[in-house]
Design a protein around this motif. Structure first.
Motif, PDB file in Angstrom:
ATOM      1  N   ARG A 138      23.911  58.618  25.863  1.00 25.76           N
ATOM      2  CA  ARG A 138      24.550  59.276  26.999  1.00 25.76           C
ATOM      3  C   ARG A 138      25.952  59.690  26.581  1.00 25.76           C
ATOM      4  NH1 ARG A 138      27.252  56.404  32.186  1.00 25.76           N
ATOM      5  NH2 ARG A 138      26.241  57.588  33.826  1.00 25.76           N
ATOM      6  N   ALA A 167      18.777  66.563  41.618  1.00 22.81           N
ATOM      7  CA  ALA A 167      18.559  65.473  40.682  1.00 22.81           C
ATOM      8  C   ALA A 167      18.189  66.112  39.338  1.00 22.81           C
ATOM      9  CB  ALA A 167      17.438  64.582  41.183  1.00 22.81           C
ATOM     10  N   PRO A 168      18.431  65.455  38.229  1.00 25.93           N
ATOM     11  CA  PRO A 168      19.038  64.118  38.080  1.00 25.93           C
ATOM     12  C   PRO A 168      20.557  64.118  38.016  1.00 25.93           C
ATOM     13  CG  PRO A 168      18.196  64.880  35.973  1.00 25.93           C
ATOM     14  CD  PRO A 168      17.913  65.983  36.953  1.00 25.93           C
ATOM     15  N   LEU A 169      21.212  65.255  38.259  1.00 28.28           N
ATOM     16  CA  LEU A 169      22.673  65.204  38.276  1.00 28.28           C
ATOM     17  C   LEU A 169      23.142  64.255  39.385  1.00 28.28           C
ATOM     18  CD1 LEU A 169      25.399  66.286  37.259  1.00 28.28           C
ATOM     19  CD2 LEU A 169      25.235  68.066  38.989  1.00 28.28           C
ATOM     20  N   PRO A 187      12.359  65.955  38.136  1.00 27.03           N
ATOM     21  CA  PRO A 187      13.497  66.526  38.860  1.00 27.03           C
ATOM     22  C   PRO A 187      13.081  67.578  39.888  1.00 27.03           C
ATOM     23  CG  PRO A 187      13.853  66.622  36.490  1.00 27.03           C
ATOM     24  CD  PRO A 187      12.446  66.198  36.698  1.00 27.03           C
ATOM     25  N   VAL A 199      20.700  66.679  32.509  1.00 25.23           N
ATOM     26  CA  VAL A 199      20.463  67.202  33.853  1.00 25.23           C
ATOM     27  C   VAL A 199      19.958  68.632  33.751  1.00 25.23           C
ATOM     28  CG1 VAL A 199      22.289  65.729  34.780  1.00 25.23           C
ATOM     29  CG2 VAL A 199      22.809  68.090  34.164  1.00 25.23           C
ATOM     30  N   ILE A 200      19.706  69.247  34.893  1.00 30.89           N
ATOM     31  CA  ILE A 200      19.164  70.607  34.877  1.00 30.89           C
ATOM     32  C   ILE A 200      20.264  71.607  34.517  1.00 30.89           C
ATOM     33  CG2 ILE A 200      18.038  72.399  36.237  1.00 30.89           C
ATOM     34  CD1 ILE A 200      16.870  70.211  37.989  1.00 30.89           C
ATOM     35  N   GLN A 203      22.807  60.668  38.398  1.00 30.71           N
ATOM     36  CA  GLN A 203      23.247  60.346  37.045  1.00 30.71           C
ATOM     37  C   GLN A 203      24.385  59.335  36.996  1.00 30.71           C
ATOM     38  OE1 GLN A 203      25.264  63.471  34.919  1.00 30.71           O
ATOM     39  NE2 GLN A 203      24.371  62.858  32.985  1.00 30.71           N
TER      40      GLN A 203
END
Lengths: 627, 323
Positions: free
Chosen positions: B298, A143-145, A238, B121-122, A148
């Motif tokens: 986004r 997360a958060p991929l 995350p 995201v990461i 998403q």
């Protein structure tokens, strides 16, 4: 795997498709697990070959980035949750009752339920390829991929599919634990159990403690995706997902490899014709690995920024896991030391297991050196490492088990020549594929990238790896052909082809539906061996003349007070486990396609309730109504 | 070493103790040896403990955050799928900081402290030649230190790559690190803080118009105007743990012409590649612009604006002229 009609009739087994669907016999369920896992192994292998083709040249164009991401995610998910865990479950199902002298597992219908839930969940996961795309967030689903893109159902398939597989595994694990703790034959103390069964117990506990953590994480992911949750995304953290995931994911590694260690711990004594060296140490090092496995999860997160104190602590703890692992390896060598080592196929794969696992273990110690892991993390070096552990270790171990126990399943031996081809091609292909990845990783190639630029010196080793991967693929065609061909043409095995040590070799091959005519009374570790062999003054084994191994149960004075066949209570076939499992997966599909899917959730609930009610109201054993 | 010892032992055992033809004797049935077990438990513990101390020390050394007047402070924001750099101590007279994307320029022999976060995201910042990797996590701030000194190979720019899987174009979120002498670095900083003037030639002016209508919805670029400077596109920031990070919708294109690559280090910065990119960005780098939601901030890639070939060539003339 199809039934051999004559043999099944002879042993009183019903035949036909329906009998397999409704079976509650642990041996049949074991075979179903094994056959399913083998088919899915070829699916996962195909996924891997496509990935390798794409990476053969820089800027490969065989796969799109989208397809590549789905395939590497599904390759990981399939291999770990859908191939290696079920293949371990296949061995456990088949051999735990035989090893401890029981007639079935503790909850035969729950056992069937586990299998069918597993199978339907896998079908659901794989169906996602056709229904809008497979999960593409990695098997680790960071997360958060993973939370998403709510527009796509892909990670909903992941959240629900993995959840259902987890339920199937927890049910199976509870069943194995109950079986081992309540159904051992007289005299079969815990410290007389075969090491494989011991490792099965350790693995079952690992799963029972780790899967619920994963389950919670998956539910949170599902809430984040569908109900506006903020556990990991939004204002959430995350890293919480990473902790939850690796608290499951690290013990999972031992779940995958401990059963293989158990298998080779059976094979080394048999083909060295000596007892396992240091039995209690092998058992307790397995338990130690299990315990320590829960204390090292954050070594997957060294680069995530936990702070130096946590990194140092987890680094040292991780290094220490090498100690019990080393103890096992030394004991296997000690088992062969001074023995008469026979190079049968199971033994060759077992030796391959140890050799390759040592390489994987050593690169594992390198990862625990945190500063060097800052470089290796998420590079191809890690890919090389865990394939040496899970393929070189795990798969070699399970294949060794298949060669070892195939005679028990089918009554026939696997073909020696085909087996030799399989072994040498697999060994060659494996090392060609994964050894170069060490170099690629140290040269800076990152994982999970669908293409790489030219001019970084990665071309050659990627080509070598692709060639190697196809050699592995070919080697498994030999294996598959061998499995099919030998069922009809293989040499007849007899009850005890390897001069085995444990109870499963004392009964016919394949075993009768009730396993043991009389429940054996156990006096030793490797009890069956001691019914065949005594020891002379020098400590050498001496054959006891009048016992011919195999027809033993009739000749020993062991099971006097035990039940005979006519009053044996074998569980009757039942289709309710299938119905319940089907209903649950139906609900799963509904949850993926919310909000419209609520209808399917409702229907699935009704089907599940039908299954559960029918299950609880039907009589348990074949002759229960006459009692 | 350990592998050689263990493997030698295995090979020795399987040769020495293999079953020979015609030898039907059974082996001695030994069950184990407690002294040996203790020995081969203790020896690995000692080996591991001895490497444990330098490891722990190494962790604390690497994780120390570089601070002080001589340290160059750079803030990094990870995006799907590009990198944004802000040199927070380097400003022009109006206080505007130096912002660039995907190509980090650092002076040699100077410690650089990267303060990092992610807009979505990461990600993980990894330039293998300079340092190990460090994750770039949304809602969190992480730090790492870079230094290019005499131990660093001289063949800059050093390639880098996002090392944490971040979705569709994870393979194409790369970066370059240029290492300059202090004098060259200072000159580069001056150049960055002195933007180009509004163009006057016909092609560039036409490109400038297209830029303002289309590109400036997401891309910022600074131009000189009326003796001062003006931002053409939006400037956005996010606050994480009390630190303010710039977080643009798309890479800042000021002085784009002097970058060696574009598309997050994926393509060489040539007119030919730029033309391909502007004609249909997703055809050469996988992205999901159809899911963009600009008000929500986004952005998942650059859409195809169906630019005419004239518009494309004029834009290229403009962008390549910004150096």
């Amino acid at each position: 795997m199809v039934v051999d009609t004559e043999k099944d009739l002879a042993s009183g087994n019903p035949t036909g498709l329906w009998s397999w669907i409704t079976t509650v016999d642990h041996k049949r369920i074991g075979l179903l697990y094994g056959a399913s896992a083998l088919i899915f192994f070829f699916v996962a292998g195909l996924e891997a070959l496509l990935l390798r083709l794409q990476l053969t040249t820089p800027n490969g164009t065989i796969l799109s980035a989208d397809a590549y991401n789905q395939l590497f995610t599904m390759h990981g998910l399939t291999m770990l949750l859908v191939v290696v865990m079920p293949v371990a479950a296949a061995f456990m199902n088949y051999f735990i009752p035989l090893h401890i002298g029981a007639r079935d597992v503790a909850f035969p219908r729950a056992n069937a339920f586990s299998y069918w839930l597993f199978l339907f969940s896998v079908v659901m996961l794989l169906s996602s390829f056709l229904l809008g795309g497979a999960p593409d967030g990695g098997w680790f689903g960071y997360a958060p991929l993973s939370t998403q893109l709510e527009e796509f159902v892909r990670m909903d398939y992941y959240a629900i599919g993995a959840q259902l597989l987890g339920i199937a595994s927890i049910t199976a694990s509870a069943n194995f634990i109950a079986t081992v703790f309540t159904m051992r034959a007289p005299g079969m103390t815990l410290m007389r159990m075969p090491v494989f069964t011991w490792m099965a117990v350790v693995v079952s506990f690992l799963l029972i403690f780790s899967l619920p953590i994963f389950g919670v994480g998956l539910f949170q992911m599902f809430f984040d995706r569908n109900f506006g949750g903020q556990f990991f995304g939004g204002t959430g953290d995350p890293l919480l997902w990473q902790h939850l995931f690796w608290l499951f994911g690290h013990p999972e590694v031992y779940v995958l490899v401990l059963p293989a260690m158990g298998i080779v711990s059976e094979i080394f004594p048999t083909f060295s014709r000596k007892p396992l060296f240091g039995y209690p140490f092998v058992v307790f090092s397995g338990i130690a690995i299990g315990f320590m496995g829960f204390g090292v999860w954050a070594h997957h997160m060294y680069t995530a920024g936990l702070g130096p104190v946590a990194e140092a602590g987890f680094g040292v703890a991780t290094m220490m896991i090498a100690v019990p692992t080393g103890v096992k390896i030394f004991n296997w060598i000690g088992t062969m030391w001074g023995g008469k080592v026979k190079f049968t196929l199971p033994m060759m794969f077992a030796i391959g297991f140890v050799s390759l696992f040592v390489i994987g273990g050593l690169s594992g110690v390198l990862h625990s050196v945190v500063p060097s892991d800052y470089q290796q993390h998420d590079s191809y070096f890690v890919v090389a490492h865990f394939h040496y552990v899970l393929f070189g270790g795990g798969v070699f171990g399970y294949v060794a088990g298949a060669y070892y126990w195939y005679p028990k399943w089918t009554g026939r031996m696997l073909d020696e020549k085909l087996g030799q081809w399989h072994f040498w091609l697999m060994l060659l292909g494996f090392n060609l594929t994964f050894a170069p990845m060490h170099i690629l990783g140290l040269n800076g190639m990152a994982r999970r990238t669908y293409r790489y630029p030219e001019g970084l010196g990665w071309e050659f080793w990627n080509q070598v790896a692709t060639v190697g991967s196809f050699i592995i693929g070919i080697s498994f065609l030999f294996f598959a052909w061998n499995l099919i061909k030998s069922r009809k043409d293989g040499r007849v095995a007899g009850n005890d082809p390897w001069d085995g040590r444990t109870l499963e070799w004392s009964i016919s091959s394949p075993p009768p539906v009730h396993n043991f005519d009389e429940i054996p009374v156990v006096q030793h570790v490797d009890d069956f061996w001691y019914r065949k062999y005594a020891t002379d003054d020098e400590g050498r084994a001496v054959r006891i003349p009048d016992v011919t191994g195999g027809t033993i149960a009739a000749e020993t004075d062991t099971g006097g007070e035990d039940a005979h066949e006519e009053d044996m209570h074998m569980p009757s076939p039942s289709y309710y486990p299938v119905v319940s499992a089907f209903g649950i997966v139906f609900m799963g599909y509904g949850l993926v396609y919310l909000p419209g899917g609520w209808v399917a959730v409702g229907i699935g609930t009704l089907i599940t309730m039908w299954g559960v009610f029918g299950w609880s109201l039907e009589p348990v054993t074949r002759d229960a109504d006459h009692d | 070493m350990v592998f050689v010892i263990v493997q030698t032992a295995i090979i020795y055992v399987i040769i020495r103790f293999r079953a020979r033809k015609g030898d039907d004797t059974e082996p001695v049935q030994s069950h184990g040896n407690t002294k040996l077990e203790i020995l081969w438990t203790i020896i690995p513990v000692v080996i591991l403990a001895s490497i444990g101390y330098p490891i722990v020390k190494g962790i604390f050394d690497i994780r120390a955050i570089a601070d002080g007047p001589d340290v160059l402070q750079v803030q990094v924001t990870g995006h799907q799928w590009w990198w944004e750099f802000e040199y927070i101590d380097l400003t022009d007279e109006t206080g505007r900081t130096l912002v660039t994307a995907n190509e980090l320029v650092i002076p040699e022999d100077v410690e650089v402290n990267l303060t990092m976060t992610s807009a979505d995201v990461i990600h993980s910042f990894w330039v293998p030649i300079l340092a190990g990797k460090r994750d770039v996590v949304p809602n969190r701030v992480s730090n790492m230190t870079l230094i290019a000194d005499s131990a660093t190979p001289p063949d800059a720019p050093h390639p880098g790559q996002c090392a944490e899987y971040c979705g569709l174009a994870h393979a194409d979120i790369r970066l370059k690190v240029h290492v300059r002498t202090q004098a060259d670095f200072d000159a580069w900083v001056d150049g960055q803080l002195t933007p180009a003037a509004i163009p006057t030639t016909e092609t560039e002016a036409s490109g400038y118009e297209t830029f303002n209508i289309t590109c400036a919805a997401c891309h910022n670029a600074t131009v000189a105007e009326d003796g001062g400077t003006t931002d053409l596109g939006p400037v956005r920031a996010i606050e994480v743990d009390g630190v303010t990070f710039i977080s643009s919708l798309a890479p800042n294109l000021t002085n784009f012409g002097e970058r060696t690559t574009f598309g997050a280090g994926t393509f060489d910065n040539t007119a030919e590649h730029l033309a391909e990119w502007l004609a249909d960005p997703s055809s050469i780098k996988p992205m999901r612009p159809e899911l963009n939601d600009i008000p929500e901030g986004r952005i998942l890639g650059m859409p195809n604006f169906n630019l005419s070939s004239d518009e494309i060539s004029n834009l290229i003339a403009l962008l390549e002229g910004w150096d």
